[in-house]
Design a protein around this motif. Structure first.
Motif, mmCIF file in Angstrom:
data_model
loop_
_atom_site.group_PDB
_atom_site.id
_atom_site.type_symbol
_atom_site.label_atom_id
_atom_site.label_comp_id
_atom_site.label_asym_id
_atom_site.label_seq_id
_atom_site.Cartn_x
_atom_site.Cartn_y
_atom_site.Cartn_z
ATOM 1 N N ASP A 90 0.821 -1.213 0.000
ATOM 2 C CA ASP A 90 0.000 0.000 0.000
ATOM 3 C C ASP A 90 0.861 1.271 0.000
ATOM 4 O O ASP A 90 0.405 2.339 -0.391
ATOM 5 C CB ASP A 90 -0.943 0.019 1.208
ATOM 6 C CG ASP A 90 -2.286 -0.585 0.846
ATOM 7 O OD1 ASP A 90 -2.724 -0.390 -0.307
ATOM 8 O OD2 ASP A 90 -2.894 -1.260 1.698
ATOM 9 N N TYR A 138 -6.770 -0.467 -4.501
ATOM 10 C CA TYR A 138 -7.508 -0.867 -3.293
ATOM 11 C C TYR A 138 -8.442 -2.043 -3.543
ATOM 12 O O TYR A 138 -8.989 -2.608 -2.610
ATOM 13 C CB TYR A 138 -8.277 0.320 -2.692
ATOM 14 C CG TYR A 138 -9.161 1.063 -3.661
ATOM 15 C CD1 TYR A 138 -8.744 2.271 -4.181
ATOM 16 C CD2 TYR A 138 -10.392 0.558 -4.045
ATOM 17 C CE1 TYR A 138 -9.524 2.956 -5.085
ATOM 18 C CE2 TYR A 138 -11.183 1.238 -4.945
ATOM 19 C CZ TYR A 138 -10.749 2.432 -5.459
ATOM 20 O OH TYR A 138 -11.537 3.105 -6.362
ATOM 21 N N THR B 5 -17.444 2.337 6.874
ATOM 22 C CA THR B 5 -17.439 1.227 5.913
ATOM 23 C C THR B 5 -18.488 1.460 4.826
ATOM 24 O O THR B 5 -18.214 1.253 3.643
ATOM 25 C CB THR B 5 -17.723 -0.101 6.647
ATOM 26 O OG1 THR B 5 -17.014 -0.088 7.867
ATOM 27 C CG2 THR B 5 -17.285 -1.279 5.823
ATOM 28 N N LEU B 8 -17.353 4.023 2.399
ATOM 29 C CA LEU B 8 -16.324 3.479 1.496
ATOM 30 C C LEU B 8 -16.952 2.610 0.422
ATOM 31 O O LEU B 8 -16.580 2.681 -0.752
ATOM 32 C CB LEU B 8 -15.312 2.659 2.288
ATOM 33 C CG LEU B 8 -14.307 3.440 3.101
ATOM 34 C CD1 LEU B 8 -13.314 2.500 3.724
ATOM 35 C CD2 LEU B 8 -13.578 4.448 2.226
ATOM 36 N N PHE B 167 -9.192 5.131 1.314
ATOM 37 C CA PHE B 167 -9.584 3.758 1.621
ATOM 38 C C PHE B 167 -8.659 3.163 2.686
ATOM 39 O O PHE B 167 -9.104 2.562 3.655
ATOM 40 C CB PHE B 167 -9.535 2.890 0.353
ATOM 41 C CG PHE B 167 -10.508 3.335 -0.694
ATOM 42 C CD1 PHE B 167 -11.841 3.011 -0.585
ATOM 43 C CD2 PHE B 167 -10.087 4.089 -1.776
ATOM 44 C CE1 PHE B 167 -12.748 3.429 -1.534
ATOM 45 C CE2 PHE B 167 -10.984 4.506 -2.733
ATOM 46 C CZ PHE B 167 -12.325 4.179 -2.620
ATOM 47 N N GLU B 171 -9.911 2.566 6.576
ATOM 48 C CA GLU B 171 -9.897 1.197 7.109
ATOM 49 C C GLU B 171 -9.046 1.138 8.379
ATOM 50 O O GLU B 171 -9.395 0.469 9.341
ATOM 51 C CB GLU B 171 -9.362 0.225 6.053
ATOM 52 C CG GLU B 171 -10.461 -0.200 5.092
ATOM 53 C CD GLU B 171 -9.920 -0.903 3.860
ATOM 54 O OE1 GLU B 171 -8.790 -1.370 3.891
ATOM 55 O OE2 GLU B 171 -10.681 -0.960 2.869
ATOM 56 N N GLU B 172 -7.931 1.883 8.360
ATOM 57 C CA GLU B 172 -7.060 1.913 9.527
ATOM 58 C C GLU B 172 -7.786 2.568 10.707
ATOM 59 O O GLU B 172 -7.753 2.057 11.828
ATOM 60 C CB GLU B 172 -5.793 2.703 9.183
ATOM 61 C CG GLU B 172 -4.675 2.481 10.164
ATOM 62 C CD GLU B 172 -3.332 2.884 9.572
ATOM 63 O OE1 GLU B 172 -3.017 2.413 8.471
ATOM 64 O OE2 GLU B 172 -2.631 3.658 10.212
ATOM 65 N N GLY B 174 -10.947 2.724 11.111
ATOM 66 C CA GLY B 174 -12.008 1.801 11.504
ATOM 67 C C GLY B 174 -11.470 0.721 12.438
ATOM 68 O O GLY B 174 -12.061 0.429 13.476
ATOM 69 N N ARG B 175 -10.308 0.164 12.085
ATOM 70 C CA ARG B 175 -9.718 -0.901 12.900
ATOM 71 C C ARG B 175 -9.326 -0.376 14.278
ATOM 72 O O ARG B 175 -9.603 -1.003 15.299
ATOM 73 C CB ARG B 175 -8.477 -1.471 12.199
ATOM 74 C CG ARG B 175 -8.783 -2.462 11.085
ATOM 75 C CD ARG B 175 -7.540 -3.264 10.721
ATOM 76 N NE ARG B 175 -6.444 -2.420 10.280
ATOM 77 C CZ ARG B 175 -6.258 -2.044 9.017
ATOM 78 N NH1 ARG B 175 -7.101 -2.441 8.089
ATOM 79 N NH2 ARG B 175 -5.241 -1.278 8.680
#
Lengths: 254, 270
Positions: A90, A138, B5, B8, B167, B171-172, B174-175
């Motif tokens: 990434d 992605y 989420t 996204l 994205f 996501e990071e 979110g985690r």
């Protein structure tokens, strides 16, 4: 052939916060060699790799790629010679589509039109990713991202491939795929990895780092048999060299 | 977390729509951007008391949705998401602007209400137009078209990077947020305090990532200049598309068609 030699001489690196990552490292890697650089977490592997294409500047010592020392003036040609594949794809795939990403390097080298098209197609074909060319990064799986990241480096036609943890985070099939791919290359290859089975398979020579110094440099098969050395460096013998513990237990019972 | 989420997934869905293969999708992005810009310009330049003159402009998004096979309900839902902001912008118009403008029998409608409605309609049109553009073109080609129109490279590059890494970062985030939630055991955790350090950590990680990306760019010969592969040409279809819609928008803008039609019909029966 002296032009693909990687010579590291008394390299030292201290980070701005005072952490000494590399104390004193010297080695020479010759044309076409495949070398694994191994060591525990924090041994200085990634710091060392980042010196090989001038991303980090040494605090002391020198690095020579081919006949050129890595300096500010030689950086453009060094970066073309040394293809770098980062641990996290990434970080490497930053363009909107796979095609754009693979074309990024060649475009910077001045390639246009048919030559560019050919270069991108060849690089994607080399990693078996032709079908991904219009996909955004992605939407790729981990294994696909890794292969595309390798293609972005290949597109620069490097003589030396430097890869940080090429098999980390891959499922067994994708790992095997990546290993087949790397074994087929004729470039000078330098890997860092904790996947010691991969190192054993791909690298006849291994350099062991411990707390910023080279503690061993030699044939992989010999070093992986030196259990004392491995223990000292917080490493273990590759699984494939250990024999099957279950079979041993079974034999014992019988 | 779920909202991140969902957002996204919506973005990804727009990209999937943009990968369609209709006549509209195949047009050069530059043509679509030009037409959408002119559309937005014509819509927002209408007088604030205009209501009827705005109605013909609905032809554009409706025609595009139909021709490009976009799901109308999805686009409508996205527009509705913007409604609260739109309402907030115009909510005070009826309060401050009380000049009577229209009389329906005994009911007097003030200018404030008309301009409020006008803001809503203009927003629906412009937001709809923008969604139609992204849904038929995709974010990246839109940015490239803007670059070709002379937008400074630094802005287009920033937009492209934002779109690429939104994205990864979301996501990071979110985690990390999930990790906090799981260890909060259904309580508030340490409240706002924990969010402060969470956002700080996220910022530092983003910083680290930005440095690594920059390294990856340098490793491949980046020297400050972004070279792009040229997109397909500007052919006959693009010219027809541009001139056709532009002429129609200017006609809609200069002529109040519903009013003319109304006058014509009432004149006919008089």
């Amino acid at each position: 052939m002296s032009h693909h030699i990687v010579a590291v001489k008394n390299l030292r690196h201290t980070y701005p916060d005072g952490t000494v990552a590399i104390q004193d490292i010297s080695f020479t890697i010759t044309h076409g060699e495949s070398v694994g650089i191994i060591g525990a977490n924090g041994a200085g592997k990634s710091t060392l790799l980042h010196h090989l294409n001038g991303t980090l500047t040494p605090t002391g010592g020198s690095i020579t790629i081919g006949n050129f020392p890595v300096t500010k003036e030689t950086l453009p040609s060094i970066r073309r010679t040394v293809g770098m594949v980062f641990q996290n794809p990434d970080d490497q795939l930053f363009m909107p589509t796979v095609y754009d990403d693979v074309a990024f390097g060649p475009l910077n080298l001045g390639l246009r039109g048919e030559a560019l098209e050919q270069c991108v197609s060849n690089a994607l074909a080399a990693v078996g990713a032709e079908t991904l060319r219009h996909k955004p990064p992605y939407n790729l799986s981990g294994g696909e991202k890794k292969r595309v990241a390798i293609a972005t480096a290949l597109a620069m036609s490097p003589d030396i491939l430097v890869m940080d943890e090429p098999t980390s985070g891959l499922d067994p099939y994708a790992r095997r795929q990546a290993m087949h791919l790397l074994a087929a290359f004729s470039h000078t290859r330098i890997f860092t990895s904790h996947d010691l089975d991969m190192v054993l398979e791909l690298c006849p020579r291994v350099i062991v780092l411990h707390e910023g110094v080279v503690v061993a440099d030699g044939a992989a098969i010999e070093l992986f048999n030196d259990t004392e050395l491995l223990e000292h460096c917080r490493l273990e013998q590759p699984l494939s060299m250990r024999g099957c513990s279950y079979c041993r237990k079974l034999a014992h019972i019988r | 977390m779920s909202t991140i989420t969902t957002a996204l997934l919506d973005l990804k869905y727009l990209e999937i729509l943009a990968a369609g293969d209709t006549t509209i999708h195949r047009l050069n992005p530059l043509a679509k951007v030009l037409v959408t810009l002119l559309f937005i310009l014509c819509v927002i330049s209408c007088n604030r008391y205009e209501l009827t003159a705005l109605l013909p402009f609905f032809l554009f998004p409706i025609a595009m949705i139909a021709r490009a096979n976009l799901p109308p309900l999805f686009i409508l839902k996205k527009i509705i998401l913007f409604l609260p902001f739109i309402l907030l912008v115009g909510i005070f118009n009826p309060v401050f602007d009380r000049i009577p403008l229209v009389q329906f029998g005994s009911l007097t409608v003030s200018g404030g209400w008309i301009s409020f409605l006008s803001i809503i309609i203009r927003s629906i049109l412009t937001v709809g137009g923008a969604f139609v553009l992204i849904g038929t073109t995709g974010f990246t080609p839109t940015c490239q078209a803007l670059r070709r129109m002379g937008m400074p490279q630094v802005f287009t590059t920033q937009l492209l990077f934002l779109y690429r890494y939104i994205f990864v970062l979301a996501e990071e985030a979110g985690r990390t947020s999930l990790a906090r939630e799981l260890r909060s055991c259904g309580t508030k955790g340490q409240g706002i305090e924990s969010y402060r350090s969470l956002i700080g950590a996220l910022l530092l990680r983003t910083w680290g990532r930005a440095e690594r990306i920059h390294d990856a760019m340098l490793a491949r010969g980046f020297n400050g200049e972004f070279h792009r592969v040229q997109s397909n040409g500007f052919g006959r279809m693009e010219i027809i598309y541009c001139f056709g819609w532009s002429a129609l928008f200017i006609f809609f803008r200069l002529t109040n068609i519903p009013l003319v039609l109304g006058n014509f019909i009432t004149g006919f029966f008089a």
